[in-house]
Design a protein around this motif. Structure first.
Motif, mmCIF file in Angstrom:
data_model
loop_
_atom_site.group_PDB
_atom_site.id
_atom_site.type_symbol
_atom_site.label_atom_id
_atom_site.label_comp_id
_atom_site.label_asym_id
_atom_site.label_seq_id
_atom_site.Cartn_x
_atom_site.Cartn_y
_atom_site.Cartn_z
ATOM 1 N N LEU A 1 -12.781 -16.018 29.848
ATOM 2 C CA LEU A 1 -12.430 -14.902 30.096
ATOM 3 C C LEU A 1 -12.831 -13.804 31.004
ATOM 4 O O LEU A 1 -12.112 -13.431 32.040
ATOM 5 C CB LEU A 1 -12.025 -13.754 28.615
ATOM 6 N N ASP A 2 -14.211 -14.107 31.063
ATOM 7 C CA ASP A 2 -14.725 -13.331 32.308
ATOM 8 C C ASP A 2 -14.350 -14.001 33.639
ATOM 9 O O ASP A 2 -14.081 -13.328 34.653
ATOM 10 C CB ASP A 2 -16.436 -13.586 32.042
ATOM 11 N N GLN A 3 -14.204 -15.356 33.749
ATOM 12 C CA GLN A 3 -13.791 -15.897 34.844
ATOM 13 C C GLN A 3 -12.466 -15.662 35.073
ATOM 14 O O GLN A 3 -12.207 -15.325 36.456
ATOM 15 C CB GLN A 3 -13.894 -17.650 34.718
ATOM 16 N N LEU A 4 -11.568 -15.504 34.133
ATOM 17 C CA LEU A 4 -10.092 -15.216 34.513
ATOM 18 C C LEU A 4 -9.986 -13.823 35.002
ATOM 19 O O LEU A 4 -9.038 -13.331 35.709
ATOM 20 C CB LEU A 4 -9.334 -15.353 33.344
ATOM 21 N N GLU A 5 -10.675 -13.026 34.513
ATOM 22 C CA GLU A 5 -10.863 -11.425 34.888
ATOM 23 C C GLU A 5 -11.332 -11.267 36.336
ATOM 24 O O GLU A 5 -10.684 -10.528 37.057
ATOM 25 C CB GLU A 5 -11.345 -10.614 33.950
ATOM 26 N N ALA B 1 -6.359 -12.360 34.247
ATOM 27 C CA ALA B 1 -6.020 -11.982 32.982
ATOM 28 C C ALA B 1 -7.065 -10.491 33.004
ATOM 29 O O ALA B 1 -7.928 -10.338 33.672
ATOM 30 C CB ALA B 1 -6.665 -12.765 32.214
ATOM 31 N N ARG B 2 -6.725 -9.856 31.900
ATOM 32 C CA ARG B 2 -7.588 -8.713 31.438
ATOM 33 C C ARG B 2 -7.330 -8.535 29.753
ATOM 34 O O ARG B 2 -6.561 -8.811 29.380
ATOM 35 C CB ARG B 2 -6.900 -7.369 32.304
ATOM 36 N N ALA C 1 -11.632 -5.249 18.599
ATOM 37 C CA ALA C 1 -10.870 -6.649 19.083
ATOM 38 C C ALA C 1 -10.273 -6.162 20.427
ATOM 39 O O ALA C 1 -10.210 -5.136 20.693
ATOM 40 C CB ALA C 1 -9.645 -6.595 18.130
ATOM 41 N N ARG C 2 -9.993 -7.269 21.024
ATOM 42 C CA ARG C 2 -9.528 -7.051 22.588
ATOM 43 C C ARG C 2 -8.196 -8.015 22.572
ATOM 44 O O ARG C 2 -8.323 -9.113 22.228
ATOM 45 C CB ARG C 2 -10.455 -7.414 23.435
#
Length: 156
Positions: free
Chosen positions: A72-76, A81-82, A92-93
């Protein structure tokens, strides 16, 4: 791996592993032009439906918590993505796909679709549907989870 050489012609674990490895390599090569990994593709695809937490998407993609955070860090960082805080659980996120993520995901789906068609084209047309039904039955049934390892009927 250069060529399959199973211990015996019906070595199911070897054959499934070999096929999985070969598909992962081709999938990764196809997605590289988009700047995402197969794992990132899976996360975006699952997040697209909406309303899923980071943990839920990780479970659907078979990704552990640490790997999910890195993915998710890479996608953000790529703007695909966010993470959005849950209004009901501060821990939760939810994961949302951005407009750019939607564009990349559409291209990734095309790449995956072409790969699937190409692989299945290597089989006689009469065998394709039978093969897909059989593998779906295995993955949806006997091979749907962790298998018999660790359970009361452990065979490991």
């Amino acid at each position: 791996m250069t060529s399959p050489s199973p211990g015996r012609p019906s070595d199911l674990m070897f054959l499934l592993s070999w096929a999985s490895h070969a598909l992962r390599v081709e999938h990764a090569a196809g997605l590289a032009e988009l700047g995402i990994s197969p794992r990132g593709h899976c996360v975006l695809l699952r997040a697209r439906i909406g309303g899923l937490t980071q943990r839920q998407i990780g479970e659907l993609c078979g990704v552990d918590k640490t790997t999910m955070v890195v993915t998710l860090d890479q996608l953000e960082a790529a703007g695909l993505a966010r993470r959005v805080p849950s209004p009901t659980d501060r821990r939760a996120r939810f994961v949302e796909v951005t407009a750019e993520g939607e564009r990349v995901l559409d291209q990734a789906q095309q790449i995956a679709g072409r790969l699937e068609q190409d692989v299945l084209a290597a089989m006689p047309e009469t065998e394709r549907e039978v093969f897909l039904r059989a593998i779906q039955r295995l993955v949806g049934g006997r091979l749907s989870g962790g298998g018999a390892c660790g359970g009361s009927g452990s065979v490991c």
